[in-house]
Write a protein that holds these residues in place. Structure first.
Motif, PDB file in Angstrom:
ATOM      1  N   LEU A  58       0.812  -1.219   0.000  1.00 18.23           N
ATOM      2  CA  LEU A  58       0.000   0.000   0.000  1.00 18.23           C
ATOM      3  C   LEU A  58       0.850   1.275   0.000  1.00 18.23           C
ATOM      4  N   LEU A  59       1.760   1.386   0.946  1.00 18.78           N
ATOM      5  CA  LEU A  59       2.526   2.641   1.060  1.00 18.78           C
ATOM      6  C   LEU A  59       3.522   2.844  -0.093  1.00 18.78           C
ATOM      7  N   SER A  63       3.571   6.078  -2.552  1.00 17.71           N
ATOM      8  CA  SER A  63       4.759   6.918  -2.708  1.00 17.71           C
ATOM      9  C   SER A  63       5.081   7.233  -4.164  1.00 17.71           C
ATOM     10  N   ALA A  64       4.486   6.481  -5.093  1.00 18.02           N
ATOM     11  CA  ALA A  64       4.669   6.797  -6.510  1.00 18.02           C
ATOM     12  C   ALA A  64       3.829   8.010  -6.918  1.00 18.02           C
ATOM     13  N   VAL A 113      -5.790   2.504  14.026  1.00 17.51           N
ATOM     14  CA  VAL A 113      -6.751   2.060  13.010  1.00 17.51           C
ATOM     15  C   VAL A 113      -7.648   3.219  12.586  1.00 17.51           C
ATOM     16  N   ARG A 114      -8.080   4.014  13.544  1.00 18.46           N
ATOM     17  CA  ARG A 114      -8.957   5.143  13.195  1.00 18.46           C
ATOM     18  C   ARG A 114      -8.222   6.168  12.328  1.00 18.46           C
ATOM     19  N   HIS A 115      -6.939   6.365  12.613  1.00 17.26           N
ATOM     20  CA  HIS A 115      -6.139   7.271  11.772  1.00 17.26           C
ATOM     21  C   HIS A 115      -6.059   6.744  10.338  1.00 17.26           C
ATOM     22  N   GLU A 116      -5.835   5.438  10.195  1.00 17.92           N
ATOM     23  CA  GLU A 116      -5.746   4.883   8.842  1.00 17.92           C
ATOM     24  C   GLU A 116      -7.080   5.022   8.098  1.00 17.92           C
ATOM     25  N   GLU A 117      -8.169   4.711   8.792  1.00 16.69           N
ATOM     26  CA  GLU A 117      -9.481   4.762   8.141  1.00 16.69           C
ATOM     27  C   GLU A 117      -9.911   6.192   7.804  1.00 16.69           C
ATOM     28  N   ARG A 118      -9.616   7.123   8.707  1.00 23.23           N
ATOM     29  CA  ARG A 118     -10.144   8.481   8.541  1.00 23.23           C
ATOM     30  C   ARG A 118      -9.210   9.400   7.777  1.00 23.23           C
ATOM     31  N   VAL A 119      -7.905   9.124   7.836  1.00 25.08           N
ATOM     32  CA  VAL A 119      -6.929  10.038   7.239  1.00 25.08           C
ATOM     33  C   VAL A 119      -6.125   9.377   6.108  1.00 25.08           C
ATOM     34  N   LEU A 120      -5.502   8.242   6.419  1.00 25.11           N
ATOM     35  CA  LEU A 120      -4.607   7.629   5.424  1.00 25.11           C
ATOM     36  C   LEU A 120      -5.353   7.097   4.202  1.00 25.11           C
ATOM     37  N   PHE A 121      -6.402   6.305   4.433  1.00 27.46           N
ATOM     38  CA  PHE A 121      -7.086   5.683   3.302  1.00 27.46           C
ATOM     39  C   PHE A 121      -7.722   6.728   2.374  1.00 27.46           C
ATOM     40  N   PRO A 122      -8.395   7.740   2.917  1.00 25.11           N
ATOM     41  CA  PRO A 122      -8.920   8.778   2.014  1.00 25.11           C
ATOM     42  C   PRO A 122      -7.812   9.459   1.193  1.00 25.11           C
ATOM     43  N   ALA A 127      -5.295   9.903  -4.172  1.00 21.54           N
ATOM     44  CA  ALA A 127      -4.057  10.031  -4.944  1.00 21.54           C
ATOM     45  C   ALA A 127      -3.910   8.993  -6.055  1.00 21.54           C
ATOM     46  N   LEU A 128      -4.434   7.779  -5.821  1.00 19.81           N
ATOM     47  CA  LEU A 128      -4.155   6.687  -6.757  1.00 19.81           C
ATOM     48  C   LEU A 128      -5.243   6.530  -7.821  1.00 19.81           C
ATOM     49  N   PRO A 129      -4.840   6.345  -9.082  1.00 23.70           N
ATOM     50  CA  PRO A 129      -5.809   6.007 -10.129  1.00 23.70           C
ATOM     51  C   PRO A 129      -6.421   4.630  -9.854  1.00 23.70           C
TER      52      PRO A 129
END
Ligand SMILES: [Fe+2]
Length: 148
Positions: A58-59, A63-64, A113-122, A127-129
């Motif tokens: 994922l990360l 990063s690309a 987990v909440r950080h990933e769901e609310r901030v990272l995943f969005p 960013a990704l096609p």
């Protein structure tokens, strides 16, 4: 939160992680041994592969397209290092685990987990096609199913 299909597997793992975090946060002298044993089953079954999929698939994919040094990403990696260390340390503990340590781990896991769901995943979904998200989904499945 409606997840892109690509991140669904990771979100399913997160539901399990949140359940474990809730139990850890409520650990007492009476049930600390069982709560820890259940958490370790989760960690050595799914949790460690989930971390690996995020770190190895994922990360790097993110990063690309984005800046991996941004705070939202760095926080995830630091959380992974510290949660992994604590899981292994607790796994090596002889006798009854201190409930306050389990509660601290539960707080940490829950916030992570909440950080990933609310901030990272969005951030990643933005960013990704779609084609790249689909590749991420296949890569995550591969890591979690082969466990290698
Ligand atoms: Fe995660």
């Amino acid at each position: 939160v409606k997840r892109h299909d690509a991140l669904e597997q990771l979100s399913r793992d997160h539901h399990q992680a949140l359940f474990q975090a809730m139990r850890l946060k409520r650990a007492s002298e009476e049930d600390a041994d069982i709560v820890l044993a259940d958490f370790l089953d989760f960690w050595f079954g799914v949790g460690h592969l989930h971390f690996r999929a995020e770190e190895e698939v994922l990360l790097p994919a993110y990063s690309a397209y984005g800046d991996a040094s941004r705070e939202e990403v760095v926080r995830v990696l630091v959380d992974h290092v510290e949660i992994r260390r604590e899981a292994h340390a607790l796994g090596a503990t002889k006798g009854d685990p201190p409930p306050e340590r389990l509660r601290a781990l539960g707080e940490r896991l829950d916030a992570h987990v909440r950080h990933e769901e609310r901030v990272l995943f969005p951030l990643i979904e933005e960013a990704l096609p779609d084609a790249e998200l689909a590749r991420v989904a296949r890569g995550v499945d591969e890591v979690e199913q082969t466990g290698s």
